[in-house]
Design a protein around this motif. Structure first.
Motif, PDB file in Angstrom:
ATOM      1  N   THR A 227      -8.185  10.537  -1.300  1.00 32.77           N
ATOM      2  CA  THR A 227      -8.329  11.008   0.079  1.00 32.77           C
ATOM      3  C   THR A 227      -8.339  12.525   0.159  1.00 32.77           C
ATOM      4  OG1 THR A 227      -5.939  10.849   0.456  1.00 32.77           O
ATOM      5  CG2 THR A 227      -7.286   8.916   1.043  1.00 32.77           C
TER       6      THR A 227
ATOM      7  N   ARG B   5      -4.655  13.211  -3.928  1.00 33.61           N
ATOM      8  CA  ARG B   5      -3.915  12.335  -3.027  1.00 33.61           C
ATOM      9  C   ARG B   5      -4.677  11.023  -2.988  1.00 33.61           C
ATOM     10  NH1 ARG B   5      -1.561  13.996   2.929  1.00 33.61           N
ATOM     11  NH2 ARG B   5      -0.554  12.004   3.381  1.00 33.61           N
TER      12      ARG B   5
ATOM     13  N   HIS C 253      -4.817   6.788  -1.815  1.00 34.83           N
ATOM     14  CA  HIS C 253      -4.341   5.645  -1.059  1.00 34.83           C
ATOM     15  C   HIS C 253      -4.385   4.454  -2.004  1.00 34.83           C
ATOM     16  CE1 HIS C 253      -4.668   2.068   1.533  1.00 34.83           C
ATOM     17  NE2 HIS C 253      -3.686   2.684   2.158  1.00 34.83           N
TER      18      HIS C 253
ATOM     19  N   GLU D 268       0.837  -1.195   0.000  1.00 36.75           N
ATOM     20  CA  GLU D 268       0.000   0.000   0.000  1.00 36.75           C
ATOM     21  C   GLU D 268       0.871   1.244   0.000  1.00 36.75           C
ATOM     22  OE1 GLU D 268      -0.527   2.155   2.945  1.00 36.75           O
ATOM     23  OE2 GLU D 268       1.040   1.073   4.022  1.00 36.75           O
TER      24      GLU D 268
ATOM     25  N   ASP E 223       0.551   5.924   0.068  1.00 39.63           N
ATOM     26  CA  ASP E 223      -0.186   7.185   0.144  1.00 39.63           C
ATOM     27  C   ASP E 223       0.590   8.170  -0.725  1.00 39.63           C
ATOM     28  OD1 ASP E 223      -1.680   9.409   0.883  1.00 39.63           O
ATOM     29  OD2 ASP E 223      -0.773   9.561   2.871  1.00 39.63           O
TER      30      ASP E 223
END
Length: 112
Positions: A78, A62, A64, A49, A51
């Motif tokens: 996000t 942005r 995730h 994962e 960000d």
């Protein structure tokens, strides 16, 4: 909320596609034209994962990234200056069997 469905067949394996999708290094815009280097910021990246903020031409978001399932990758917006809170991208991969044997095509012209 609108949903747009796109379908593309590729010779890449899901692993190859995910490797490109999750390569947040310089030159990302060569694969993803809307991800200019000057907008790219990796806030956090783990083994499955990340960000990341990315964008181009004044538009950014942005996201995730979650690629814990190699056949189902989810990108959730996000924060963005354009997209709403329920925005994002989902990639579903279906493995296809390669044809066995050879492929031939007829030759144009007269046969003797």
């Amino acid at each position: 909320m609108s949903t747009i469905h796109l379908h593309q067949t590729t010779r890449l394996t899901p692993e190859q596609y995910v490797a490109g999708l999750t390569d947040f290094g310089p030159g990302r815009s060569r694969l993803f034209g809307n991800s200019a280097d000057k907008y790219l910021k990796v806030h956090h990246q783990g083994p499955k994962e990340a960000d990341v903020t990315e964008g181009s031409s004044g538009i950014w978001e942005r996201l995730h990234y979650d690629w814990s399932d190699p056949n189902h990758v989810v990108l959730k917006t996000t924060e963005s200056n354009t997209w709403g809170g329920n925005s994002g991208h989902t990639y579903n991969f279906t493995r296809r069997q390669e044809p066995q044997g050879t492929v031939s095509r007829p030759r144009a012209g007269d046969r003797r």
